[in-house]
Scaffold this active site. Sequence first.
Site, PDB file in Angstrom:
ATOM      1  CG  ASP A   1      -8.634  -4.504  -2.651  1.00 51.12           C
ATOM      2  OD1 ASP A   1      -9.862  -4.443  -2.546  1.00 51.12           O
ATOM      3  OD2 ASP A   1      -7.931  -3.542  -2.996  1.00 51.12           O
TER       4      ASP A   1
ATOM      5  CG  HIS B   1      -2.081   0.928   1.065  1.00 52.66           C
ATOM      6  ND1 HIS B   1      -2.007   2.267   1.336  1.00 52.66           N
ATOM      7  CD2 HIS B   1      -3.331   0.691   0.594  1.00 52.66           C
ATOM      8  CE1 HIS B   1      -3.172   2.820   1.063  1.00 52.66           C
ATOM      9  NE2 HIS B   1      -3.985   1.895   0.603  1.00 52.66           N
TER      10      HIS B   1
HETATM   11  N1  CMC Z   1       4.064  -7.246  -5.078  1.00 54.34           N
HETATM   12  C1  CMC Z   1       5.393  -7.224  -5.324  1.00 54.34           C
HETATM   13  N2  CMC Z   1       6.164  -6.116  -5.197  1.00 54.34           N
HETATM   14  C2  CMC Z   1       5.543  -4.984  -4.824  1.00 54.34           C
HETATM   15  C3  CMC Z   1       4.165  -4.930  -4.539  1.00 54.34           C
HETATM   16  C4  CMC Z   1       3.425  -6.136  -4.677  1.00 54.34           C
HETATM   17  N3  CMC Z   1       2.112  -6.158  -4.423  1.00 54.34           N
HETATM   18  N4  CMC Z   1       3.812  -3.679  -4.160  1.00 54.34           N
HETATM   19  C5  CMC Z   1       4.936  -2.949  -4.217  1.00 54.34           C
HETATM   20  N5  CMC Z   1       5.977  -3.742  -4.602  1.00 54.34           N
HETATM   21  C6  CMC Z   1       7.383  -3.348  -4.748  1.00 54.34           C
HETATM   22  C7  CMC Z   1       7.656  -2.733  -6.115  1.00 54.34           C
HETATM   23  O1  CMC Z   1       8.050  -3.729  -7.048  1.00 54.34           O
HETATM   24  C8  CMC Z   1       8.795  -1.782  -5.803  1.00 54.34           C
HETATM   25  O2  CMC Z   1       9.969  -2.536  -5.632  1.00 54.34           O
HETATM   26  P1  CMC Z   1      11.423  -1.896  -5.895  1.00 54.34           P
HETATM   27  O3  CMC Z   1      11.487  -0.620  -5.118  1.00 54.34           O
HETATM   28  O4  CMC Z   1      12.377  -2.945  -5.402  1.00 54.34           O
HETATM   29  O5  CMC Z   1      11.489  -1.652  -7.384  1.00 54.34           O
HETATM   30  C9  CMC Z   1       8.388  -1.240  -4.415  1.00 54.34           C
HETATM   31  O6  CMC Z   1       7.605  -2.290  -3.809  1.00 54.34           O
HETATM   32  C10 CMC Z   1       7.580   0.045  -4.460  1.00 54.34           C
HETATM   33  O7  CMC Z   1       6.535  -0.125  -5.416  1.00 54.34           O
HETATM   34  P2  CMC Z   1       5.578   1.061  -5.864  1.00 54.34           P
HETATM   35  O8  CMC Z   1       4.702   0.576  -6.972  1.00 54.34           O
HETATM   36  O9  CMC Z   1       6.365   2.325  -6.099  1.00 54.34           O
HETATM   37  O10 CMC Z   1       4.802   1.274  -4.508  1.00 54.34           O
HETATM   38  P3  CMC Z   1       3.444   1.995  -4.308  1.00 54.34           P
HETATM   39  O11 CMC Z   1       3.477   2.573  -2.993  1.00 54.34           O
HETATM   40  O12 CMC Z   1       3.163   2.916  -5.437  1.00 54.34           O
HETATM   41  O13 CMC Z   1       2.468   0.740  -4.419  1.00 54.34           O
HETATM   42  C11 CMC Z   1       0.461  -0.386  -4.727  1.00 54.34           C
HETATM   43  C12 CMC Z   1       1.201   0.699  -3.952  1.00 54.34           C
HETATM   44  C13 CMC Z   1      -0.854  -0.658  -4.000  1.00 54.34           C
HETATM   45  C14 CMC Z   1       0.180   0.103  -6.151  1.00 54.34           C
HETATM   46  C15 CMC Z   1       1.312  -1.685  -4.776  1.00 54.34           C
HETATM   47  O14 CMC Z   1       1.658  -2.117  -3.481  1.00 54.34           O
HETATM   48  C16 CMC Z   1       0.645  -2.800  -5.562  1.00 54.34           C
HETATM   49  O15 CMC Z   1       0.759  -2.839  -6.781  1.00 54.34           O
HETATM   50  N6  CMC Z   1      -0.089  -3.731  -4.848  1.00 54.34           N
HETATM   51  C17 CMC Z   1      -0.842  -4.770  -5.514  1.00 54.34           C
HETATM   52  C18 CMC Z   1      -2.182  -4.221  -5.965  1.00 54.34           C
HETATM   53  C19 CMC Z   1      -3.126  -4.013  -4.792  1.00 54.34           C
HETATM   54  O16 CMC Z   1      -3.260  -4.867  -3.939  1.00 54.34           O
HETATM   55  N7  CMC Z   1      -3.814  -2.862  -4.791  1.00 54.34           N
HETATM   56  C20 CMC Z   1      -4.813  -2.552  -3.765  1.00 54.34           C
HETATM   57  C21 CMC Z   1      -4.353  -1.478  -2.849  1.00 54.34           C
HETATM   58  S1  CMC Z   1      -5.453  -1.303  -1.410  1.00 54.34           S
HETATM   59  C22 CMC Z   1      -6.953  -0.747  -2.092  1.00 54.34           C
HETATM   60  C23 CMC Z   1      -6.883   0.688  -2.455  1.00 54.34           C
HETATM   61  O17 CMC Z   1      -6.908   1.538  -1.557  1.00 54.34           O
HETATM   62  O18 CMC Z   1      -6.777   0.986  -3.655  1.00 54.34           O
END
Ligand code: CMC
Length: 427
Positions: A361, A304
Amino acid sequence: MKETAKIILDGKTYELPVIIGSEGEKAVDIRKFKQETGCITYDPGFGSTGSCKSSITFMDGEKGILRYRGIPIEQLAEKSTFVETAYLLINGALPNSHELNQIRVHLNDYSMVHEDMQDFFKNYPRASHPMGILSAMVNALRSFYPELLTTEETLSATFLRLLSKVRTLAAMSYKISRGHKVIYPRQNYTYCANFLNMMFDSPVRHYEINEDLVRALNIFWILHADHEQNCSTAAVRVVGSGQVNIYAAISAGIAALWGPLHGGANQAVIHMLENITTNGGDVNWAINKAKDRNDPFRLMGFGHRVYKTYDPRAKIMKKMCDVVLSNLTKADPLLDIARKLEEAALKDDYCVDHNLYPNVDFYSGIVLRAMGIPTTMFPVMFAIGRLPGWISQWKESIDDPDWRLSRPRQVYTGPTKIDYIPLEKRK
Ligand code: CMC
């Protein structure tokens, strides 16, 4: 003395005011930065950017705290109903019993939708995703209900109309997507019971309301009701800042919610758990894929932007899986896989280093499956729940004296000036 932040740019020092929120969080006010320095700030994804001041929802991502109008999510999930929570978010305080009764009457009054809407959407392609239908239907409400929002009273009627009709439209979008007869709302059912009935009743089989499922649905929607400046809420505020009508702004929110990184994650979690099952139930298969830098796969339902610990909503949702499944004396093999995946992820170095805890989720799909909700409807369920949040954030934005048209800047990286080459001279 008021706190300030200093930035040194090209040898010159600029002093910027600091804003402090009611929970002590700090923000550097850069509103005059461009004007004074000629320079902009760079923050893709807005991870360090506050777009507004808001008194609706408080989150502390380090401690796993979520409160609506100051009330902890755990208390609301235990004691409140979705309708009461919606009132709290939109109006700023819990309703008294008279106010609550009035809302119930209005929600009933507004629950029907224009028959022409049904005819209009019956021609949608059968395999359309219900989120696409819902977003289009909500945008269409402006044409079917064109009254202008001028007074406090009409504004409040529009909010209640939206809350009531979106529930009817969501169930209708499902029935239409299956080519089935639409079931009308009933005056003698509560908000959540009415939705379940419109989803599952049919001319050939009567649907028995199960009060445990009604309670579970109340909790599910309370947990989704607001989450401060998330992707879809930001979309509602940005689109709303152009002064479009509220239906268009909410429709944009629904479209933004659809994606798998946001409200579509609940649907993606189920696909991931099914894929793990197909791959012999080995949860490490998914964890290793997520860790592989050459593989775009992500652990859906984990991670998240704000929570760097367990999402407080996921804790409640996890407990609900057990309650709902045991009430229905049902088992779901995916719950077993989900538990194993969580256990393995919480021990895995990559997941620990990246703060990959289950989010709302991760377990929500299992709760929805137990209720009989089909997977394509999962993001729609999220959308109905998030509606009070979108409405309250839109309302706050139009009343905000600091509000301006949303218009971010950019750092241009394309070619510098080049002359046009006539077609015959191009290589
Ligand atoms: N699986 C694997 N790696 C991940 C994941 C994941 N679910 N989430 C983040 N990372 C890694 C990403 O690869 C990156 O790694 P590195 O720095 O080594 O390159 C690092 O963590 C940061 O990733 P980011 O995309 O910049 O992080 P963010 O804060 O923008 O991500 C997120 C938030 C929700 C988009 C992400 O965690 C994700 O894609 N999760 C899976 C989808 C999901 O479950 N979404 C629902 C969120 S809760 C409901 C809502 O409020 O929307």
